[in-house]
Design an enzyme around this catalytic site. Structure first.
Site, PDB file in Angstrom:
ATOM      1  N   VAL A 137       7.694  -2.111   7.115  1.00 51.33           N
ATOM      2  CA  VAL A 137       7.775  -0.649   7.087  1.00 51.33           C
ATOM      3  C   VAL A 137       8.362  -0.192   5.754  1.00 51.33           C
ATOM      4  O   VAL A 137       9.477  -0.562   5.391  1.00 51.33           O
ATOM      5  CB  VAL A 137       8.632  -0.116   8.252  1.00 51.33           C
ATOM      6  CG1 VAL A 137       8.687   1.409   8.210  1.00 51.33           C
ATOM      7  CG2 VAL A 137       8.070  -0.596   9.584  1.00 51.33           C
ATOM      8  N   LYS A 138       7.600   0.618   5.056  1.00 54.40           N
ATOM      9  CA  LYS A 138       7.989   1.077   3.729  1.00 54.40           C
ATOM     10  C   LYS A 138       8.697   2.433   3.847  1.00 54.40           C
ATOM     11  O   LYS A 138       8.128   3.394   4.361  1.00 54.40           O
ATOM     12  CB  LYS A 138       6.741   1.183   2.852  1.00 54.40           C
ATOM     13  CG  LYS A 138       6.969   1.086   1.364  1.00 54.40           C
ATOM     14  CD  LYS A 138       5.618   0.977   0.664  1.00 54.40           C
ATOM     15  CE  LYS A 138       5.758   0.832  -0.831  1.00 54.40           C
ATOM     16  NZ  LYS A 138       4.437   0.816  -1.481  1.00 54.40           N
ATOM     17  N   ILE A 139       9.939   2.490   3.354  1.00 53.91           N
ATOM     18  CA  ILE A 139      10.815   3.646   3.539  1.00 53.91           C
ATOM     19  C   ILE A 139      11.236   4.200   2.176  1.00 53.91           C
ATOM     20  O   ILE A 139      11.642   3.427   1.298  1.00 53.91           O
ATOM     21  CB  ILE A 139      12.087   3.244   4.320  1.00 53.91           C
ATOM     22  CG1 ILE A 139      11.732   2.633   5.676  1.00 53.91           C
ATOM     23  CG2 ILE A 139      13.030   4.436   4.472  1.00 53.91           C
ATOM     24  CD1 ILE A 139      11.178   3.613   6.674  1.00 53.91           C
ATOM     25  N   ALA A 182       3.432  -1.012   4.767  1.00 48.72           N
ATOM     26  CA  ALA A 182       2.775   0.208   5.223  1.00 48.72           C
ATOM     27  C   ALA A 182       3.808   1.329   5.207  1.00 48.72           C
ATOM     28  O   ALA A 182       4.871   1.201   5.814  1.00 48.72           O
ATOM     29  CB  ALA A 182       2.204   0.021   6.624  1.00 48.72           C
ATOM     30  N   THR A 221       0.853  -1.186   0.000  1.00 47.34           N
ATOM     31  CA  THR A 221       0.000   0.000   0.000  1.00 47.34           C
ATOM     32  C   THR A 221       0.888   1.234   0.000  1.00 47.34           C
ATOM     33  O   THR A 221       2.095   1.155   0.184  1.00 47.34           O
ATOM     34  CB  THR A 221      -0.914   0.047   1.235  1.00 47.34           C
ATOM     35  OG1 THR A 221      -0.094   0.173   2.407  1.00 47.34           O
ATOM     36  CG2 THR A 221      -1.773  -1.191   1.356  1.00 47.34           C
TER      37      THR A 221
END
Length: 221
Positions: A86-88, A60, A27
């Protein structure tokens, strides 16, 4: 190759899950906005709702661009559910955040990748996943799938463990090319996944099988 669905739409996620080939979900803030999900608490709950549907990883994304903000957001997201990744973003502070989360044992997905150099930095910092945006490269008159091949070659040279997650996939042929070039994951819209089902010879063959079956059974009756 793993299949992730790139959406925040719960009905689409359920449909892909029911197909039996779904391995995870990605997402981003734009996909959340598309579904009209506003307010931090609603968005956090939405991530939990997604995790209840699928068994695999769910990316996310943080929205901060400073290290402290990314760490605060990322730790909060990771605490929501064991499946959360965790999307960075691939920026200088993002690379620092990748290293921080890697040392803490928190899984990450480095996003907005457009070059082999960025892919090297993400792998060196310990990213779990790497998201090259192949469709956006196509939009800029560059063959985005060639980037997948470059990254695969580099990662194999040095034994990097970061998984190549092909993103910004627009159609089924993108999936095929990414599979040929060795992407570990393809994150796709539902339409691209369903497009893999289609071939005119399958439809023609099935129609003939059914017609022949009906003829035989009509005679025997």
């Amino acid at each position: 190759m793993k299949f992730f669905i790139d959406t925040a739409n719960l009905d689409e996620i359920r449909e892909a899950q029911d197909l039996g080939v779904l391995d995870g979900v990605t997402t981003n803030p734009s996909l959340m906005a598309k579904e009209g999900i506003s307010g931090e608490e609603n968005q956090l709950q939405h991530y939990i709702d997604i995790c209840k549907i699928v068994e695999g990883d769910v990316s996310a994304e943080v929205i901060s661009t400073d290290l402290e903000g990314m760490i605060t957001e990322g730790e909060k997201l990771a605490s929501l559910h064991p499946q959360i990744i965790v999307k960075i973003p691939m920026i200088k502070e993002g690379v620092k955040a990748l290293k921080y989360f890697s040392e803490k044992g928190i899984k990450t997905n480095c996003t907005l990748i457009f070059s082999p150099g960025q892919a090297i930095l993400a792998a060196k910092a310990g990213a779990t996943y790497l998201s090259p945006f192949i469709g956006r490269l196509d939009d800029a008159t560059t063959d985005g799938t060639e980037l997948i091949a470059q990254i695969r070659h580099i990662y194999d040279n040095y034994g990097f463990k970061t998984q190549i997650l092909a993103a910004s996939i627009r159609h089924s042929m993108h999936i095929i090319k990414c599979a040929e070039y060795g992407a570990d994951v393809a994150t796709c819209p539902l339409s691209a996944i369903l497009g893999l089902l289609k071939h005119p010879l399958t439809d023609i063959g099935l129609e003939k099988f059914i017609a022949d079956y009906k003829k035989v059974n009509a005679v025997n009756a």
